[in-house]
Design a protein around this motif. Sequence first.
Motif, mmCIF file in Angstrom:
data_model
loop_
_atom_site.group_PDB
_atom_site.id
_atom_site.type_symbol
_atom_site.label_atom_id
_atom_site.label_comp_id
_atom_site.label_asym_id
_atom_site.label_seq_id
_atom_site.Cartn_x
_atom_site.Cartn_y
_atom_site.Cartn_z
ATOM 1 N N SER A 1 0.831 -1.197 0.000
ATOM 2 C CA SER A 1 0.000 0.000 0.000
ATOM 3 C C SER A 1 0.869 1.251 0.000
ATOM 4 N N GLY A 2 0.547 2.198 -0.902
ATOM 5 C CA GLY A 2 1.312 3.433 -1.024
ATOM 6 C C GLY A 2 2.375 3.387 -2.087
ATOM 7 N N MET B 1 -1.129 3.576 -8.712
ATOM 8 C CA MET B 1 -0.826 3.666 -7.284
ATOM 9 C C MET B 1 -1.569 2.597 -6.491
ATOM 10 N N SER C 1 -12.566 4.897 7.044
ATOM 11 C CA SER C 1 -12.218 6.159 6.394
ATOM 12 C C SER C 1 -12.543 7.350 7.287
ATOM 13 N N THR D 1 -3.456 1.424 -3.465
ATOM 14 C CA THR D 1 -4.196 2.117 -2.402
ATOM 15 C C THR D 1 -4.419 1.238 -1.183
ATOM 16 N N ALA D 2 -4.416 -0.088 -1.359
ATOM 17 C CA ALA D 2 -4.651 -0.978 -0.213
ATOM 18 C C ALA D 2 -4.106 -2.360 -0.540
ATOM 19 N N THR E 1 -9.995 10.495 3.589
ATOM 20 C CA THR E 1 -8.790 9.714 3.845
ATOM 21 C C THR E 1 -9.221 8.264 3.919
ATOM 22 N N PRO F 1 -10.840 2.606 -7.162
ATOM 23 C CA PRO F 1 -9.663 1.736 -7.290
ATOM 24 C C PRO F 1 -10.079 0.345 -7.758
ATOM 25 N N GLU G 1 -5.243 2.220 -7.702
ATOM 26 C CA GLU G 1 -5.864 3.382 -8.329
ATOM 27 C C GLU G 1 -5.357 3.505 -9.763
ATOM 28 N N SER H 1 -5.815 -3.362 -3.942
ATOM 29 C CA SER H 1 -6.561 -2.388 -4.745
ATOM 30 C C SER H 1 -5.581 -1.384 -5.314
ATOM 31 N N ARG I 1 4.027 3.086 -5.849
ATOM 32 C CA ARG I 1 3.694 3.303 -7.256
ATOM 33 C C ARG I 1 4.218 2.102 -8.033
ATOM 34 N N GLU J 1 -10.773 4.764 1.517
ATOM 35 C CA GLU J 1 -11.495 4.372 0.314
ATOM 36 C C GLU J 1 -12.597 5.381 -0.012
#
Length: 804
Positions: free
Chosen positions: A57-58, A112, A304, A114-115, A316, A86, A76, A74, A60, A318
């Motif tokens: 997660s986070g 990216m 979130s 995301t999770a 902040t 996503p 994006e 997930s 690229r 999903e």
Amino acid sequence: MVVINAVIGFLQEGKAEKALEGIRKMLSVSAHVRREGDWVEENAENLVPGDIVRLRSGDRVPADIRLLEAVSLSIEESALTGESLPAEKNQDPVEPDAGLGDRHGMAFSGTMVTAGRGTGVVTATGSETEIGRISTMISEVETLATPLTRQMDRFGKILSAVIVVMAVAMWFAGRMLHDYTTGELFLSSIGFAVAAIPEGLPAVLTITLALGVQRMASRNAITRKLNAVETLGSVTVICSDKTGTLTKNEMTVKHAVVRRAVYDVSGSGYQPEGHITLDGNPAALDGEEGLRDLVEIMAVCNDSHISQEDGFWKVTGEPTEGALRTFAAKAGFDPAAYERKAVIPFESENKFMATLNSTPDGKTVILVKGAPDRLLDRCGTQAADGGKKEPLDRRFWEAKIEELSGRGLRVLAAARKEADDGKNGLKHGDIEADLTFIGLAGIIDPPRPEAVEAVALCRTAGIGVKMITGDHAGTASAIGREMGIGNGGRTATGDELEKASDEELRELVREVDIFARTSPEHKLRLVRALQANGEVVAMTGDGVNDAPALKRADVGIAMGIKGTEATKEAADIVLADDNFSTIERAVEEGRTIYDNLRKAIIFILPTNGAEAFVILAAVAFGLVLPITPVQILWVNMVTAVTLALALAFEPAEPGVMKRPPRDPAASILGGNFLWRIAFVSLLVGGAAIGVFLFEKRIGMPLDLARTLAVNTLVFGQIFYLFNCRYLDESSISAGRLFANRAVWMTTGILLVLQLVFVYAPFMNTWFGSAPLLARHWLIPLSIGCAVFLAVEAEKALTRRWSGR
């Protein structure tokens, strides 16, 4: 002007390279790769196909990767696929011809995480990746000349040919009929060329476009290429991305369904402003037990947060969970008093999330939200009135799910289960059965209200609007219906576009207004097909996948807030507010600019035509030149800099957005305007010759007669300027005569310049002018009034003949 144009052209050459640089910035600089059995951090540029890469997660994504393992992963991908949410990833195979957005077993370079986490094998790097192919497409796409550029090129060639032919004819006429000397003919030819060529026109065009750029910037449309301002005015089709342009790109709960009622939710985006209503009446949680249970689950079983930053509400976590948080805030529900004891996080294999919570009244409950089919399989009962339970009516819920899905909404279900007070842990076995089904929430990325109105205005203006998105067909169709796009017609998918030949695609774009699950190649082909049909195309987009089509379109429009740098660099115009309604306002501005350019041309050409006629007639009849070449240059300079420039400040004519787009193949000047140019040229030029000959006959000195002829030309142009403020409509009304202060200001400046021309001794020396008596000014003033009335009469007759 040559130097200015050369500098602008040089600067524009670097734009394509900047678009590619924008893509490079999206690429990952490092990757977690397995080398010699150990996980190491390696520069992404050193990856090769076959490398094993780990994603967390986070991160690229550093290359195109075929997933070998995916745990709640997930990614994006909206910049690449155009999807609002996503994409959930797994290692399952898909069809060989699956679209980009349907390749769930792939992670693409530049996107990216995301999770979740995952591991995969590199399948492509560099130019072989999906984003690399887009980079190659951008560099290969050819841009088209704008309609104005094509029209001005054609107009310039025709005008040049006419001037050359007439200059040659004048030379031979002077030599054969009147035996002029070579020196006299050379001087006359120079005078004719100076008179006939509209030297001020390039400057007026550039300044008019620059003023349009300034006005558009005040309306949130930042223009990167000058000609794009005018091209917008000739647009016949706008191809718009869905996410973020027609919609807010902020998920929103629109409907809440419990057993006894269906609630509507107003408001849009993450801003917690709106109301929950039942049959139009406000619904409060205290009196709506089922609604309270639904809101409770959606808010408490949620990871979130929504917050306000710089005046904007952001999520902040999903986007879907952010929509549920906003839904709870609109209902006035505060989850702070609920203590979480355990959680089963959302995983793509299970498609649900569950939490074990203690409630404010001391009870312990299991709250579950997720895919409706997964929860229905685990429920045996449903909530009934009075906090009771009743057997699950699965057919009822499936009908509601189908209804909401058919309207393009993403549907989430909620269920709950009582737990023992001492329970502190949560296992999958705890939620395999015996849940009580509570209700559904229908979520959508809502249309922008102002965009709905803008689409309607575009249709009134004869501009077609087509939606081209990477999202699912059902979602695209639902948004299209709300936006008034497609008129309920069919939606074409990327599969159809893939199979269609170029000829079939040209026919398809005539019939279909909504295109879903499209790839970058599809978007580029659609733009080319529309252009092949003779359309002037504006294309909007925010993702890298839109960049090739934006570059190819007649006007490429990028989103300024959520758009990628690559997209902005490929575009002609950037929307500062990411709003489709700004495009409509920009089109209106573009049409106004084109009108003003035509007004400037229709003003300047008779000005030059009158001057050229004076020279031509003088040589043809063997007369002394009524106006010298240097005096003609003076008239050209002062009228172009002052009078013609005033037309750039003209406001939009009434009904500018109620008329159809102009034909891009049509001439910039129609037959009526060519007649007017000839009519005014003969009228003003003939008046100047007549004044010169009359004053010479009664004994006026040559320099004084020429000065009077120059002022006759100038005053004829001043009064003709007021005719040009309205191309077809009458200018005879106080409101219209005084609507543009710039006209009166420039007229005052020109009169001051003419006084200097007539009375300043150094001007008398340089230009051969002479001081006039007060009575002499009545002659050009009277002729100017006569010109104004004659042109207004011509406009009235033209309107009558054309049936207007």
